[in-house]
Design a protein around this motif. Structure first.
Motif, PDB file in Angstrom:
ATOM      1  N   ARG A   1     -23.193  -0.218 -15.129  1.00 58.16           N
ATOM      2  CA  ARG A   1     -24.254  -1.582 -15.159  1.00 58.16           C
ATOM      3  C   ARG A   1     -25.357  -0.888 -14.047  1.00 58.16           C
ATOM      4  N   TYR A   2     -25.296  -0.318 -13.001  1.00 57.78           N
ATOM      5  CA  TYR A   2     -26.419  -0.178 -12.014  1.00 57.78           C
ATOM      6  C   TYR A   2     -27.265   0.802 -12.623  1.00 57.78           C
ATOM      7  N   ILE A   3     -27.161   1.523 -13.929  1.00 64.91           N
ATOM      8  CA  ILE A   3     -28.130   2.201 -14.293  1.00 64.91           C
ATOM      9  C   ILE A   3     -29.192   1.350 -14.898  1.00 64.91           C
TER      10      ILE A   3
ATOM     11  N   GLY B   1     -18.469   8.288 -18.673  1.00 65.31           N
ATOM     12  CA  GLY B   1     -17.770   7.250 -19.203  1.00 65.31           C
ATOM     13  C   GLY B   1     -16.995   7.766 -20.540  1.00 65.31           C
ATOM     14  N   LYS B   2     -15.925   7.154 -21.089  1.00 60.60           N
ATOM     15  CA  LYS B   2     -15.164   7.538 -21.930  1.00 60.60           C
ATOM     16  C   LYS B   2     -15.123   6.487 -23.278  1.00 60.60           C
ATOM     17  N   ALA B   3     -14.437   7.140 -24.177  1.00 62.62           N
ATOM     18  CA  ALA B   3     -14.336   6.280 -25.650  1.00 62.62           C
ATOM     19  C   ALA B   3     -13.138   6.714 -26.278  1.00 62.62           C
TER      20      ALA B   3
ATOM     21  N   ALA C   1     -23.273   5.386 -11.081  1.00 59.38           N
ATOM     22  CA  ALA C   1     -22.969   3.888 -11.714  1.00 59.38           C
ATOM     23  C   ALA C   1     -21.504   3.933 -11.994  1.00 59.38           C
ATOM     24  N   ASN C   2     -20.657   5.002 -11.588  1.00 57.11           N
ATOM     25  CA  ASN C   2     -19.119   4.572 -11.850  1.00 57.11           C
ATOM     26  C   ASN C   2     -18.781   3.889 -10.770  1.00 57.11           C
ATOM     27  N   LEU C   3     -18.183   2.592 -11.040  1.00 53.81           N
ATOM     28  CA  LEU C   3     -17.885   1.773 -10.154  1.00 53.81           C
ATOM     29  C   LEU C   3     -16.294   1.754  -9.592  1.00 53.81           C
ATOM     30  N   LYS C   4     -15.565   2.705 -10.308  1.00 51.29           N
ATOM     31  CA  LYS C   4     -14.117   2.916 -10.012  1.00 51.29           C
ATOM     32  C   LYS C   4     -13.751   4.415 -10.615  1.00 51.29           C
ATOM     33  N   ASP C   5     -12.635   4.816 -10.220  1.00 45.53           N
ATOM     34  CA  ASP C   5     -12.298   6.039 -10.452  1.00 45.53           C
ATOM     35  C   ASP C   5     -11.374   5.986 -11.834  1.00 45.53           C
TER      36      ASP C   5
END
Length: 164
Positions: free
Chosen positions: A115-117, A82-84, A160-164
């Motif tokens: 969210r799969y996490i 993830g990013k911030a 759990a990454n749903l997109k690139d």
């Protein structure tokens, strides 16, 4: 990068469990950056029909067990990147990881990415690490990390990454 030691060598720090950060996330920097969720267990994952993720705007974050099984990636500790923050985005690692943890506690928070996490039975023992990015755009670093992951895992993104 597939293992914790690789992340450490590349400047990632923290390595706190979800449970630890849910109790106290003051150690997370209030700066832009990238974060990674890792699962160090060698046991096969157990998926929950109903996870702990929040229903943001009434939308059910849960997916079928078949979807989860299909998205699972073997032979890696990394299950989410993830990013911030970044260009024109005020989010920090502290705020973004905080939102993620609250979402996982069933709060009505807008953090459906990853969210799969929350449908993993051991979600609270998963580990989050982070890296502050002073001179790089988190969006670009996240993208590069996901592309690198895909090259090493038959084109699949982290679980759990749903997109690139």
């Amino acid at each position: 990068m597939n293992k914790r030691k690789d992340l450490e060598v590349n400047g990632f720090v923290g390595f706190k469990t979800m449970q630890e950060l849910m109790a106290n996330n003051a150690c997370v920097p209030k700066e832009k950056g990238i974060y990674v969720v890792i699962r160090e267990s060698n046991n096969n994952p157990t998926f929950l029909i109903q996870g702990t993720g929040g229903f943001f705007k009434g939308s059910d974050p849960n997916v079928s067990i078949d979807v989860l099984k299909n998205e699972w990636v073997e032979d890696t500790d990394i299950i989410y990147i993830g990013k911030a923050g970044g260009a024109g985005i005020k989010a920090t690692l502290f705020s973004r990881i905080g939102q993620y943890l609250k979402f996982g506690q069933g709060k009505n928070i807008g953090h459906k990415g990853g969210r799969y996490i929350w449908q993993l039975s051991d979600s609270r023992s998963l580990i989050i690490c982070w890296k502050v990015l002073n001179n790089e755009d988190p969006k670009n670093v996240e993208y590069d990390m996901i592309q690198n992951f895909k090259q090493n895992h038959q084109g699949k993104r982290p679980f759990a990454n749903l997109k690139d």
